[in-house]
Scaffold this active site. Sequence first.
Site, PDB file in Angstrom:
ATOM      1  N   ARG A  42       0.834  -1.212   0.000  1.00 55.33           N
ATOM      2  CA  ARG A  42       0.000   0.000   0.000  1.00 55.33           C
ATOM      3  C   ARG A  42       0.864   1.255   0.000  1.00 55.33           C
ATOM      4  NH1 ARG A  42      -4.401   0.776   4.710  1.00 55.33           N
ATOM      5  NH2 ARG A  42      -2.516   1.223   5.908  1.00 55.33           N
TER       6      ARG A  42
ATOM      7  N   LYS B   4      -2.445   7.227   1.543  1.00 56.16           N
ATOM      8  CA  LYS B   4      -2.173   7.450   2.971  1.00 56.16           C
ATOM      9  C   LYS B   4      -1.065   8.504   3.042  1.00 56.16           C
ATOM     10  CE  LYS B   4      -1.941   4.736   7.196  1.00 56.16           C
ATOM     11  NZ  LYS B   4      -3.008   5.439   7.897  1.00 56.16           N
TER      12      LYS B   4
ATOM     13  N   GLU C  80     -15.944   6.787   5.993  1.00 53.52           N
ATOM     14  CA  GLU C  80     -15.168   6.078   7.009  1.00 53.52           C
ATOM     15  C   GLU C  80     -15.078   6.975   8.227  1.00 53.52           C
ATOM     16  OE1 GLU C  80     -11.034   5.526   5.970  1.00 53.52           O
ATOM     17  OE2 GLU C  80     -10.883   7.488   5.040  1.00 53.52           O
TER      18      GLU C  80
HETATM   19  N1  PMP Z   1      -9.043   5.077   7.556  1.00 49.93           N
HETATM   20  C1  PMP Z   1      -8.124   6.005   7.851  1.00 49.93           C
HETATM   21  C2  PMP Z   1      -8.392   7.412   7.483  1.00 49.93           C
HETATM   22  C3  PMP Z   1      -6.933   5.647   8.500  1.00 49.93           C
HETATM   23  O1  PMP Z   1      -6.010   6.578   8.786  1.00 49.93           O
HETATM   24  C4  PMP Z   1      -6.727   4.296   8.859  1.00 49.93           C
HETATM   25  C5  PMP Z   1      -5.453   3.875   9.530  1.00 49.93           C
HETATM   26  N2  PMP Z   1      -5.274   4.489  10.781  1.00 49.93           N
HETATM   27  C6  PMP Z   1      -7.722   3.365   8.551  1.00 49.93           C
HETATM   28  C7  PMP Z   1      -8.866   3.785   7.881  1.00 49.93           C
HETATM   29  C8  PMP Z   1      -7.549   1.909   8.894  1.00 49.93           C
HETATM   30  O2  PMP Z   1      -6.578   1.337   8.035  1.00 49.93           O
HETATM   31  P1  PMP Z   1      -5.674   0.107   8.447  1.00 49.93           P
HETATM   32  O3  PMP Z   1      -6.599  -0.992   8.833  1.00 49.93           O
HETATM   33  O4  PMP Z   1      -4.876  -0.210   7.233  1.00 49.93           O
HETATM   34  O5  PMP Z   1      -4.829   0.543   9.586  1.00 49.93           O
END
Ligand code: PMP
Length: 290
Positions: A50, A149, A182
């Site tokens: 990612r 990210k 989200e």
């Molecule tokens: N959404 C956002 C905006 C995030 O920053 C994160 C990670 N902190 C997630 C979802 C969850 O992603 P992951 O399961 O890959 O940590």
Amino acid sequence: MKIYINGSFFSEADAKISVFDHGLLYGDGIFEGIRMYNGRVFKLVEHVERLYYSAKAIALNIPMTQEEMIRAVVETCKANNLGDGYIRLVVTRGEGTLGLAPDRCKKPQVIIIASTIQLYPEELYTKGMSIITVPTTRNHHNAINPAIKSLNYLNNILAKIEASNAGVQEAIMLNSQGYVAECTGDNIFLVKRNQLFTPPLSAGALYGITRGTVLDLAREAGMEISEPDVTRYDVYNADECFLTGSAAELIPVTKVDGRQIGEGTPGPVFKKLLGLFHDLTKRSGTAIFE
Ligand code: PMP
């Protein structure tokens, strides 16, 4: 603590980068937050993949292969002698000038910090958390795609401030069409009549690694899964709601915008998936000490 910067380790006091780094000046860079359980880095390959997708999207050439990056993360965990922890992997655009131009930045900075994290108080995992919907809209994918990210997290931080002002620790962000995207740092799941729902990534969510893991576990357990557009009405009327993230793992939500969700306690589907998730963290991951 030993912090990795471009292939060398530094103490906390000596781990420094330039004030002209565009990661600082413009939030121009990318990152990953990764967990380590029992001496194994959980879903390391997926996180590094990612990271490279984020890099591609912002036209940043990371000066290492994915295999070298995986090794660097493992070496950093080893150097810090950590069994359980949280790893922050950051790649900045590098040192440039005071103008925006990224092509003036000649050398991306690769930083790896292996430490610990406790995102939410333990009590919230057993009782469930109360969250709200906030006014700040999740970034439109034609502005900054939420799949990237990036070090520019102001969109999420503004929402987090709104949550905090309302006395809660996490918040639902809607997209520009009004659908649930989200939360500020977590993906969201709903359960209705034993079916599992989560908003589609196209609604404006990060491609969460924990989200993907939970979907895999649910599928293996024979649950029905779908990714429809979700409104606040759907959230209020769900039987269960929970959030997922590398730092949060799985955390139950029992109240949204003042409406009790389901019975108001962590539900059976959440508990089952949490158990399966914990089992997986115990038996999988990239071993630090071979
Ligand atoms: N959404 C956002 C905006 C995030 O920053 C994160 C990670 N902190 C997630 C979802 C969850 O992603 P992951 O399961 O890959 O940590």
